[in-house]
Write a protein that holds these residues in place. Sequence first.
Motif, PDB file in Angstrom:
ATOM      1  N   GLU A  19      -8.719  -2.913   2.104  1.00 27.13           N
ATOM      2  CA  GLU A  19      -8.799  -1.902   3.145  1.00 27.13           C
ATOM      3  C   GLU A  19      -7.461  -1.674   3.840  1.00 27.13           C
ATOM      4  OE1 GLU A  19     -10.193   1.045   5.601  1.00 27.13           O
ATOM      5  OE2 GLU A  19     -11.167   0.171   3.839  1.00 27.13           O
ATOM      6  N   LYS A  20      -6.699  -2.735   4.066  1.00 23.51           N
ATOM      7  CA  LYS A  20      -5.452  -2.596   4.820  1.00 23.51           C
ATOM      8  C   LYS A  20      -4.431  -1.704   4.121  1.00 23.51           C
ATOM      9  CE  LYS A  20      -2.708  -6.465   3.003  1.00 23.51           C
ATOM     10  NZ  LYS A  20      -1.599  -5.606   2.541  1.00 23.51           N
ATOM     11  N   ASP A  21      -4.584  -1.495   2.807  1.00 22.17           N
ATOM     12  CA  ASP A  21      -3.589  -0.740   2.054  1.00 22.17           C
ATOM     13  C   ASP A  21      -3.847   0.766   2.039  1.00 22.17           C
ATOM     14  OD1 ASP A  21      -2.069  -2.952   1.437  1.00 22.17           O
ATOM     15  OD2 ASP A  21      -3.033  -3.307  -0.488  1.00 22.17           O
ATOM     16  N   PHE A  22      -5.027   1.209   2.478  1.00 25.56           N
ATOM     17  CA  PHE A  22      -5.331   2.636   2.381  1.00 25.56           C
ATOM     18  C   PHE A  22      -4.442   3.478   3.299  1.00 25.56           C
ATOM     19  CE2 PHE A  22      -9.232   1.119   0.391  1.00 25.56           C
ATOM     20  CZ  PHE A  22      -9.417   2.058  -0.609  1.00 25.56           C
ATOM     21  N   VAL A  23      -4.261   3.048   4.538  1.00 29.38           N
ATOM     22  CA  VAL A  23      -3.487   3.861   5.482  1.00 29.38           C
ATOM     23  C   VAL A  23      -2.009   3.926   5.093  1.00 29.38           C
ATOM     24  CG1 VAL A  23      -2.711   4.062   7.865  1.00 29.38           C
ATOM     25  CG2 VAL A  23      -5.112   3.628   7.384  1.00 29.38           C
ATOM     26  N   PRO A  24      -1.326   2.788   4.820  1.00 27.27           N
ATOM     27  CA  PRO A  24       0.063   2.926   4.368  1.00 27.27           C
ATOM     28  C   PRO A  24       0.189   3.726   3.073  1.00 27.27           C
ATOM     29  CG  PRO A  24      -0.676   0.636   4.188  1.00 27.27           C
ATOM     30  CD  PRO A  24      -1.687   1.373   4.995  1.00 27.27           C
ATOM     31  N   ALA A  25      -0.820   3.623   2.190  1.00 29.52           N
ATOM     32  CA  ALA A  25      -0.802   4.430   0.972  1.00 29.52           C
ATOM     33  C   ALA A  25      -0.848   5.916   1.304  1.00 29.52           C
ATOM     34  CB  ALA A  25      -1.967   4.050   0.067  1.00 29.52           C
ATOM     35  N   ALA A  26      -1.627   6.274   2.316  1.00 23.54           N
ATOM     36  CA  ALA A  26      -1.703   7.682   2.728  1.00 23.54           C
ATOM     37  C   ALA A  26      -0.348   8.178   3.227  1.00 23.54           C
ATOM     38  CB  ALA A  26      -2.766   7.857   3.813  1.00 23.54           C
ATOM     39  N   TYR A  27       0.354   7.340   3.965  1.00 17.70           N
ATOM     40  CA  TYR A  27       1.691   7.726   4.433  1.00 17.70           C
ATOM     41  C   TYR A  27       2.637   7.904   3.243  1.00 17.70           C
ATOM     42  CZ  TYR A  27       0.691   7.065   9.379  1.00 17.70           C
ATOM     43  OH  TYR A  27       0.195   7.203  10.645  1.00 17.70           O
ATOM     44  N   GLY A  28       2.624   6.949   2.315  1.00 18.81           N
ATOM     45  CA  GLY A  28       3.490   7.056   1.153  1.00 18.81           C
ATOM     46  C   GLY A  28       3.193   8.299   0.333  1.00 18.81           C
ATOM     47  N   TYR A  29       1.911   8.581   0.134  1.00 16.68           N
ATOM     48  CA  TYR A  29       1.495   9.751  -0.641  1.00 16.68           C
ATOM     49  C   TYR A  29       1.983  11.041   0.022  1.00 16.68           C
ATOM     50  CZ  TYR A  29      -1.694  13.060  -2.947  1.00 16.68           C
ATOM     51  OH  TYR A  29      -2.217  14.119  -3.644  1.00 16.68           O
ATOM     52  N   PRO A  80      19.554  16.993  11.795  1.00 15.61           N
ATOM     53  CA  PRO A  80      18.783  18.176  11.362  1.00 15.61           C
ATOM     54  C   PRO A  80      18.138  18.015   9.991  1.00 15.61           C
ATOM     55  CG  PRO A  80      21.135  18.580  11.127  1.00 15.61           C
ATOM     56  CD  PRO A  80      21.011  17.279  11.848  1.00 15.61           C
ATOM     57  N   TYR A  81      18.442  16.917   9.282  1.00 14.58           N
ATOM     58  CA  TYR A  81      17.838  16.678   7.965  1.00 14.58           C
ATOM     59  C   TYR A  81      16.695  15.662   8.038  1.00 14.58           C
ATOM     60  CZ  TYR A  81      22.053  19.079   6.538  1.00 14.58           C
ATOM     61  OH  TYR A  81      23.039  20.020   6.411  1.00 14.58           O
ATOM     62  N   ALA A  82      16.355  15.202   9.235  1.00 12.68           N
ATOM     63  CA  ALA A  82      15.335  14.168   9.403  1.00 12.68           C
ATOM     64  C   ALA A  82      13.965  14.784   9.706  1.00 12.68           C
ATOM     65  CB  ALA A  82      15.732  13.213  10.520  1.00 12.68           C
ATOM     66  N   PHE A  83      12.909  14.138   9.189  1.00 16.36           N
ATOM     67  CA  PHE A  83      11.515  14.505   9.455  1.00 16.36           C
ATOM     68  C   PHE A  83      10.763  13.239   9.863  1.00 16.36           C
ATOM     69  CE2 PHE A  83      13.030  17.933   6.912  1.00 16.36           C
ATOM     70  CZ  PHE A  83      12.277  19.047   7.255  1.00 16.36           C
ATOM     71  N   LYS A  84      10.021  13.339  10.938  1.00 21.09           N
ATOM     72  CA  LYS A  84       9.335  12.163  11.472  1.00 21.09           C
ATOM     73  C   LYS A  84       7.859  12.141  11.089  1.00 21.09           C
ATOM     74  CE  LYS A  84       7.504  10.481  15.874  1.00 21.09           C
ATOM     75  NZ  LYS A  84       7.021   9.204  15.378  1.00 21.09           N
ATOM     76  N   PHE A  85       7.445  11.056  10.433  1.00 20.65           N
ATOM     77  CA  PHE A  85       6.032  10.715  10.290  1.00 20.65           C
ATOM     78  C   PHE A  85       5.668   9.750  11.425  1.00 20.65           C
ATOM     79  CE2 PHE A  85       5.968  12.756   6.327  1.00 20.65           C
ATOM     80  CZ  PHE A  85       4.713  12.686   5.751  1.00 20.65           C
ATOM     81  N   TYR A  86       4.414   9.446  11.528  1.00 20.54           N
ATOM     82  CA  TYR A  86       3.843   8.467  12.465  1.00 20.54           C
ATOM     83  C   TYR A  86       3.698   9.053  13.865  1.00 20.54           C
ATOM     84  CZ  TYR A  86       2.093   3.781  13.308  1.00 20.54           C
ATOM     85  OH  TYR A  86       1.276   2.724  13.565  1.00 20.54           O
ATOM     86  N   PHE A  87       3.034   8.276  14.714  1.00 23.66           N
ATOM     87  CA  PHE A  87       2.651   8.741  16.034  1.00 23.66           C
ATOM     88  C   PHE A  87       3.863   8.879  16.958  1.00 23.66           C
ATOM     89  CE2 PHE A  87      -0.783   6.057  14.314  1.00 23.66           C
ATOM     90  CZ  PHE A  87      -1.782   7.012  14.204  1.00 23.66           C
ATOM     91  N   ASP A  88       3.675   9.696  17.990  1.00 25.96           N
ATOM     92  CA  ASP A  88       4.665   9.866  19.046  1.00 25.96           C
ATOM     93  C   ASP A  88       4.410   8.765  20.076  1.00 25.96           C
ATOM     94  OD1 ASP A  88       5.997  10.579  21.380  1.00 25.96           O
ATOM     95  OD2 ASP A  88       5.682  12.715  21.093  1.00 25.96           O
ATOM     96  N   VAL A  89       5.304   7.759  20.135  1.00 29.09           N
ATOM     97  CA  VAL A  89       5.053   6.605  20.992  1.00 29.09           C
ATOM     98  C   VAL A  89       5.022   7.004  22.469  1.00 29.09           C
ATOM     99  CG1 VAL A  89       7.477   5.911  21.189  1.00 29.09           C
ATOM    100  CG2 VAL A  89       5.677   4.191  21.404  1.00 29.09           C
ATOM    101  N   GLY A 132      -2.272  17.399   4.772  1.00 34.22           N
ATOM    102  CA  GLY A 132      -2.077  16.231   3.934  1.00 34.22           C
ATOM    103  C   GLY A 132      -3.285  15.310   3.966  1.00 34.22           C
ATOM    104  N   VAL A 133      -3.208  14.219   3.229  1.00 32.96           N
ATOM    105  CA  VAL A 133      -4.327  13.268   3.228  1.00 32.96           C
ATOM    106  C   VAL A 133      -4.444  12.582   4.579  1.00 32.96           C
ATOM    107  CG1 VAL A 133      -4.199  12.922   0.736  1.00 32.96           C
ATOM    108  CG2 VAL A 133      -2.960  11.365   2.244  1.00 32.96           C
ATOM    109  N   GLY A 164       0.810  -1.209   0.000  1.00 29.11           N
ATOM    110  CA  GLY A 164       0.000   0.000   0.000  1.00 29.11           C
ATOM    111  C   GLY A 164       0.845   1.260   0.000  1.00 29.11           C
ATOM    112  N   TYR A 165       1.935   1.232   0.737  1.00 30.15           N
ATOM    113  CA  TYR A 165       2.852   2.369   0.832  1.00 30.15           C
ATOM    114  C   TYR A 165       3.345   2.791  -0.557  1.00 30.15           C
ATOM    115  CZ  TYR A 165       7.234   4.708   2.328  1.00 30.15           C
ATOM    116  OH  TYR A 165       8.272   5.586   2.534  1.00 30.15           O
ATOM    117  N   VAL A 166       3.764   1.838  -1.350  1.00 32.37           N
ATOM    118  CA  VAL A 166       4.256   2.132  -2.701  1.00 32.37           C
ATOM    119  C   VAL A 166       3.121   2.630  -3.593  1.00 32.37           C
ATOM    120  CG1 VAL A 166       5.244   1.090  -4.777  1.00 32.37           C
ATOM    121  CG2 VAL A 166       6.236   0.587  -2.534  1.00 32.37           C
ATOM    122  N   LYS A 167       1.931   2.077  -3.444  1.00 35.88           N
ATOM    123  CA  LYS A 167       0.782   2.555  -4.229  1.00 35.88           C
ATOM    124  C   LYS A 167       0.540   4.041  -3.992  1.00 35.88           C
ATOM    125  CE  LYS A 167      -2.169  -1.547  -4.934  1.00 35.88           C
ATOM    126  NZ  LYS A 167      -1.233  -2.637  -4.692  1.00 35.88           N
ATOM    127  N   GLY A 168       0.601   4.464  -2.741  1.00 39.94           N
ATOM    128  CA  GLY A 168       0.390   5.880  -2.435  1.00 39.94           C
ATOM    129  C   GLY A 168       1.451   6.761  -3.061  1.00 39.94           C
TER     130      GLY A 168
END
Length: 366
Positions: free
Chosen positions: A292-302, A134-143, A334-335, A49-53
Amino acid sequence: MGKKTIWGLVILVVVILIILIGRGNNSSGSPKIGVVAPLTGWGAYWGEGYVKGMQLAQDEIKAGGDNLDIAIEDGATDAQKSATAAQKLINIDKVNALAVEFTAPSSSVNPLSLSNKIPFVYDALVKKFVEDNPYAFKFYFDVGKQCAVATEYLASQGYKNIGGLFLNLDFAPECEQAMTKVAQEKGIKIDITKFNIDTTDFRTIISKMKSSGIDALVPVFYEDHAISFFKQKADLGLRIPIFMGIGIPDGFTEKVRSSVPQSAIEGVMTFDQPISDDFRAKLARKYPGIVEKDFVPAAYGYDEVMYLYNGLSKCSKTDPDCVVSKMKQDAHVGVLQSAGFGDDRVLDMSPVYYRYTSGKLVEFNP
């Protein structure tokens, strides 16, 4: 022709050449994003899904009259293989930015981003990479934040001996520190257990939880671990409230919910990031039959592609500091329905919380 005139012409030619070379460095060829994706290994459930996005984002950029190259390598959900893949992308493919999934691969690629000054988007739980690079950007939740939310809620419901069950990766200390802080504030006890990535047998751990009187649990583990844990939890009759420290995309997936006895996951509390309905519709048009499982990783990839492209398109490809600056200023929604990064370079995410009730995810406010 006098000497002054000749030298004037020479200087003029040199200036023109410098200008042309500078323009060539800024605009020759398309910007290129290198992707280390989990196409095989235990994290492959996310990769497709990630690659699809990402491909959808690339199509939209091209449809808008611009161009972007994306080079994808399989990191096999493995730290060393991901580092090797990133080295290829940097040294052979000459990418201008990197995108990497999961904590262990991100940990191994982060130093390469830093040493080569390449903007780097990573999708993982930990914040330490943005603190180190200083060149890094974090996606995903703050654990840390999510483990604190879970512990605070369970404490508010009267639970006094809360367990933590953590996959022993870089994010475990952040969750433990957050739970410890809440425990000190609320006057409760926490009991932390860590396990390795290849663990499939949790029976001994579950038996110890029962004997030590743990009355609620905050687990942080991925899909395969969750399936094994919940099945064994049902077999051994462990009946305690569970508030996932990692959300629906990775820890309480559709596969988990359909693979284990429903009695074992009744009442589980978890969270997810909403994605836009318009994005869902566009993705379904491009990929009829997408599951359905591919929509969320696709959103991250997009979104990862779009944020990187928005930075790269405003800067010279040889000016990573400009790319970082533009990405920090990018406040478009973003999406994933987040409002950009800000100075801390951590994506602003506001999850929705759910309780699994009678086979359905029902929203609640912890």
